[in-house]
Design a protein around this motif. Structure first.
Motif, PDB file in Angstrom:
ATOM      1  N   ARG A  31     -24.124 -13.976  47.024  1.00 17.99           N
ATOM      2  CA  ARG A  31     -25.571 -13.964  46.852  1.00 17.99           C
ATOM      3  C   ARG A  31     -26.154 -14.950  47.867  1.00 17.99           C
ATOM      4  O   ARG A  31     -25.683 -16.087  47.962  1.00 17.99           O
ATOM      5  CB  ARG A  31     -25.878 -14.387  45.419  1.00 17.99           C
ATOM      6  N   VAL A  32     -27.124 -14.517  48.640  1.00 15.14           N
ATOM      7  CA  VAL A  32     -27.693 -15.370  49.692  1.00 15.14           C
ATOM      8  C   VAL A  32     -29.119 -15.746  49.317  1.00 15.14           C
ATOM      9  O   VAL A  32     -29.900 -14.893  48.885  1.00 15.14           O
ATOM     10  CB  VAL A  32     -27.703 -14.642  51.064  1.00 15.14           C
ATOM     11  N   LEU A  79     -25.178 -21.916  55.000  1.00 13.09           N
ATOM     12  CA  LEU A  79     -25.225 -21.304  56.331  1.00 13.09           C
ATOM     13  C   LEU A  79     -26.303 -22.091  57.066  1.00 13.09           C
ATOM     14  O   LEU A  79     -27.489 -21.982  56.731  1.00 13.09           O
ATOM     15  CB  LEU A  79     -25.598 -19.818  56.220  1.00 13.09           C
ATOM     16  N   LEU A 134     -22.009 -14.357  58.973  1.00 12.11           N
ATOM     17  CA  LEU A 134     -22.091 -13.688  57.665  1.00 12.11           C
ATOM     18  C   LEU A 134     -20.710 -13.180  57.242  1.00 12.11           C
ATOM     19  O   LEU A 134     -20.340 -13.254  56.072  1.00 12.11           O
ATOM     20  CB  LEU A 134     -23.099 -12.533  57.699  1.00 12.11           C
ATOM     21  N   LEU A 169     -18.539 -16.054  55.917  1.00 18.58           N
ATOM     22  CA  LEU A 169     -18.867 -16.464  54.551  1.00 18.58           C
ATOM     23  C   LEU A 169     -17.995 -15.715  53.553  1.00 18.58           C
ATOM     24  O   LEU A 169     -17.516 -16.284  52.576  1.00 18.58           O
ATOM     25  CB  LEU A 169     -20.353 -16.217  54.268  1.00 18.58           C
ATOM     26  N   THR A 212     -22.210 -18.275  46.407  1.00 17.11           N
ATOM     27  CA  THR A 212     -23.652 -18.479  46.569  1.00 17.11           C
ATOM     28  C   THR A 212     -23.861 -19.155  47.912  1.00 17.11           C
ATOM     29  O   THR A 212     -23.214 -20.158  48.207  1.00 17.11           O
ATOM     30  CB  THR A 212     -24.206 -19.396  45.460  1.00 17.11           C
ATOM     31  N   VAL A 213     -24.748 -18.589  48.729  1.00 22.46           N
ATOM     32  CA  VAL A 213     -24.991 -19.134  50.065  1.00 22.46           C
ATOM     33  C   VAL A 213     -26.444 -19.572  50.186  1.00 22.46           C
ATOM     34  O   VAL A 213     -27.360 -18.785  49.914  1.00 22.46           O
ATOM     35  CB  VAL A 213     -24.699 -18.076  51.156  1.00 22.46           C
ATOM     36  N   TYR A 214     -26.665 -20.833  50.565  1.00 22.64           N
ATOM     37  CA  TYR A 214     -28.006 -21.293  50.918  1.00 22.64           C
ATOM     38  C   TYR A 214     -28.100 -21.251  52.435  1.00 22.64           C
ATOM     39  O   TYR A 214     -27.338 -21.935  53.125  1.00 22.64           O
ATOM     40  CB  TYR A 214     -28.266 -22.698  50.370  1.00 22.64           C
ATOM     41  N   ALA A 215     -28.991 -20.414  52.948  1.00 20.66           N
ATOM     42  CA  ALA A 215     -29.086 -20.196  54.393  1.00 20.66           C
ATOM     43  C   ALA A 215     -30.328 -20.880  54.940  1.00 20.66           C
ATOM     44  O   ALA A 215     -31.434 -20.674  54.422  1.00 20.66           O
ATOM     45  CB  ALA A 215     -29.139 -18.696  54.679  1.00 20.66           C
ATOM     46  N   LEU A 241     -31.730 -11.952  58.198  1.00 24.12           N
ATOM     47  CA  LEU A 241     -31.360 -12.882  57.122  1.00 24.12           C
ATOM     48  C   LEU A 241     -32.116 -12.559  55.838  1.00 24.12           C
ATOM     49  O   LEU A 241     -31.566 -12.667  54.736  1.00 24.12           O
ATOM     50  CB  LEU A 241     -31.670 -14.320  57.546  1.00 24.12           C
ATOM     51  N   ALA A 269     -30.432 -11.699  52.325  1.00 24.90           N
ATOM     52  CA  ALA A 269     -30.796 -12.449  51.124  1.00 24.90           C
ATOM     53  C   ALA A 269     -31.516 -11.564  50.099  1.00 24.90           C
ATOM     54  O   ALA A 269     -31.987 -12.091  49.077  1.00 24.90           O
ATOM     55  CB  ALA A 269     -31.695 -13.626  51.505  1.00 24.90           C
TER      56      ALA A 269
END
Ligand code: TXA
Ligand code: MG
Length: 339
Positions: A239-240, A265, A298, A301, A308-311, A327, A331
């Motif tokens: 999940r981004v 990210l 991506l 990752l 969970t990705v915080y970009a 992006l 997301a």
């Protein structure tokens, strides 16, 4: 089927051309991303693209040509705007939507009366189109929904055993898909931002409109101008969440949300501020590098098992708009704004 890995030698380009003429699928390098090519005039060959990618049938394909003269046979009319754009930006990462002729089968255009056409700059792409002797329909060479491939290894990770061959041309230069402009509408409309920026296009087409779907989610029931824009795209399995803020705000936010499976990210050098593992995608002030590295980042990752990705959100000027657009879709339009 075993997928052959071909080089960009003249003999291998000839092999790729022969496979395409025989109705097979070949992944080819372009200056944007790798494309999954088939003879655009052969409906049965094109049908295989949709099966190999798991692509929805209503999402039309871009037709790639090697010479300007090929355009006249594919479209009903070449408007002055197309001539103007081609003079400056073809060959290159620009796709134009025009009214199609019957030479383009409905499966290529997703049943629309229009066709998307591009004349790529990559010498290997153009040599393969020449060797095939026909225009090539080619979407990005990834499984539908996953990040577009910028190396032959990415193509194989998604499509090994599902396509006849991939031609290895190294890393793609731009790294994001072409800019798509619809010239069948008045005023002309930017449907997808890419390597040719909106600012540059406006110098030639001052009344260019940016389609709202470039930067926003469409409301339920709204029909997108470009069918591809309605699908979730470019998404790693995680999940981004896109986080808009300066360096300090981003680090504070990520560190407050540190935990199992959380990955950032972020921009080069900023990983040292963070208490979670990070993948970087270029310097904060360099959108060319960000575009070049985003899709590989991506994919990384997924490789490190991010959940969970915080970009970190890029600046949206120039090429940054294209980076932001991809992006935002990765997301699924989840954005946190800190500034
Ligand atoms: O850089 C690129 O454009 C790469 C390389 C391989 O050339 N190709 C690529 O293709 O990105 P694809 O299929 O992944 O994206 C094509 C986009 C989709 O969003 C599709 O909906 C849109 O172009 N499109 C194609 N034909 C269209 C049409 N007739 N009208 C509106 N949108 C169209
Ligand atoms: Mg694609």
């Amino acid at each position: 089927m075993t997928t052959q890995v071909l080089s960009s030698s003249p003999a291998d380009i000839e092999r790729a051309g022969a496979l395409l003429r025989a109705g097979e699928l070949v992944a080819i390098p372009t200056e944007t991303v790798y494309g999954l090519a088939a003879d655009a005039c052969n409906s049965q060959a094109v049908a295989k693209i949709f099966v190999a990618k798991g692509r929805p049938q209503d999402n039309p394909l871009i037709v790639h040509i090697a010479q300007w003269e090929q355009l006249a046979t594919l479209v009903e009319h070449i408007p002055p705007a197309a001539q103007k754009l081609a003079d400056v930006y073809w060959p290159g990462p620009l796709t134009m939507i025009l009214k199609k002729t019957d030479r383009i089968p409905p499966i290529v255009s997703g049943g629309l009366p229009t066709v998307a056409v591009r004349l790529p700059a990559h010498p290997v792409a153009r040599a393969i189109i020449q060797a095939a002797g026909c225009p090539l329909a080619a979407p990005s060479a990834n499984l539908s929904g996953s990040p577009s491939p910028t190396t032959a290894a990415h193509v194989l990770a998604d499509l090994q055993g599902r396509i006849a061959a991939v031609v290895d041309g190294g890393h793609c230069g731009v790294g994001l898909e072409s800019t798509v402009v619809d010239l069948t509408r008045e005023p002309p409309r930017l449907l997808r931002p890419g390597g040719i920026t909106a600012e540059w296009l406006r110098e030639l087409l001052p009344d260019l409109v940016i389609d709202p779907a470039v930067t926003a989610n469409l409301a339920e029931g709204q029909r997108p101008a470009s069918p591809g824009m309605k699908y979730k795209h470019y998404a790693p399995k995680a999940r981004v969440i896109l986080v808009r803020g300066n360096r300090g705000q981003f680090a504070d936010y990520v560190n407050r949300h540190a935990g199992q499976g959380v990955v950032a990210l972020c921009f080069d050098g900023e990983e040292q501020d963070l208490q979670v593992p990070a993948v970087t995608y270029g310097p904060r002030d360099n959108p060319e590098q960000q575009a070049h590295r985003l899709f590989e980042a991506l994919r990384q990752l997924d490789e490190i098992g991010a959940e969970t990705v915080y970009a970190a959100c890029p600046d949206v000027q120039g090429l940054g708009l294209a980076v932001y657009n991809r992006l935002l879709r990765a997301a699924a339009f989840q954005v946190v704004t800190l500034m």
